[in-house]
Design an enzyme around this catalytic site. Structure first.
Site, mmCIF file in Angstrom:
data_model
loop_
_atom_site.group_PDB
_atom_site.id
_atom_site.type_symbol
_atom_site.label_atom_id
_atom_site.label_comp_id
_atom_site.label_asym_id
_atom_site.label_seq_id
_atom_site.Cartn_x
_atom_site.Cartn_y
_atom_site.Cartn_z
ATOM 1 N N CYS A 39 31.288 -38.244 -32.579
ATOM 2 C CA CYS A 39 30.786 -37.506 -31.432
ATOM 3 C C CYS A 39 31.918 -36.669 -30.839
ATOM 4 O O CYS A 39 33.012 -37.187 -30.576
ATOM 5 C CB CYS A 39 30.236 -38.474 -30.384
ATOM 6 S SG CYS A 39 29.647 -37.651 -28.884
ATOM 7 N N CYS A 42 32.659 -38.216 -27.025
ATOM 8 C CA CYS A 42 33.261 -39.528 -26.762
ATOM 9 C C CYS A 42 33.983 -40.146 -27.955
ATOM 10 O O CYS A 42 34.643 -41.165 -27.815
ATOM 11 C CB CYS A 42 32.195 -40.497 -26.255
ATOM 12 S SG CYS A 42 30.965 -40.955 -27.506
ATOM 13 N N CYS A 88 23.799 -39.487 -28.886
ATOM 14 C CA CYS A 88 24.886 -40.462 -28.943
ATOM 15 C C CYS A 88 24.587 -41.505 -27.878
ATOM 16 O O CYS A 88 24.439 -41.174 -26.699
ATOM 17 C CB CYS A 88 26.223 -39.783 -28.668
ATOM 18 S SG CYS A 88 27.607 -40.954 -28.579
ATOM 19 N N CYS A 91 27.486 -41.811 -24.969
ATOM 20 C CA CYS A 91 27.691 -40.824 -23.900
ATOM 21 C C CYS A 91 26.446 -39.994 -23.574
ATOM 22 O O CYS A 91 26.482 -39.177 -22.659
ATOM 23 C CB CYS A 91 28.844 -39.891 -24.244
ATOM 24 S SG CYS A 91 28.505 -38.759 -25.613
ATOM 25 N N CYS A 112 19.268 -34.165 -38.799
ATOM 26 C CA CYS A 112 19.678 -32.770 -38.729
ATOM 27 C C CYS A 112 20.518 -32.604 -37.458
ATOM 28 O O CYS A 112 19.984 -32.626 -36.351
ATOM 29 C CB CYS A 112 18.416 -31.900 -38.698
ATOM 30 S SG CYS A 112 18.734 -30.147 -38.787
#
Length: 123
Positions: A39, A42, A88, A91, A112
């Site tokens: 990510c 984070c 995610c 976060c 995707c």
């Protein structure tokens, strides 16, 4: 963890406003390097390059997340469509969507994901 004021306009639009980068424009759509996609907000581990495949869509596509504990799936009915949003879990960043048109021999899923949402750690 990056704060919203530290994000580029393109990253902010995708992760906070649930935007989408243009196909074939992101830095990872055709990457074949081995490593871990994390990510961009984070640093949570999201997808291994071992599950990445060329979907022909212009976005990085994966058959499954590296760690399901770092991914949250939510129904998304925006734009008059019925899709499943990928976030995610650590976060709350919008990452993209998951579809049921992935490789059948790998479970049939296609995660995707927008390149701008990802950082890459090379093996």
């Amino acid at each position: 963890m990056k704060k919203d004021e530290e994000l580029s306009p393109g990253l902010y639009e995708v992760v906070r406003e649930r935007g989408t980068e243009a196909p074939f424009s992101g830095k990872y759509w055709d990457s074949c390097e081995k490593g871990m996609y994390k990510c961009a907000i984070c640093g949570a581990e999201l997808f291994s390059s071992d599950t990445k495949f060329d979907s022909g869509t212009g976005w990085p596509s994966f058959t499954e997340p590296k760690n399901l504990e770092n991914i949250e799936l939510k129904p998304d009915y925006s734009g008059g469509m019925s899709r499943t949003e990928v976030l995610c879990k650590k976060c709350g960043a919008h990452l993209g969507h998951v579809f049921d048109d992935g490789p059948k021999d790998k479970g049939g899923k296609r995660y995707c994901i927008n390149s701008v949402c990802l950082d890459f750690e090379k093996k």
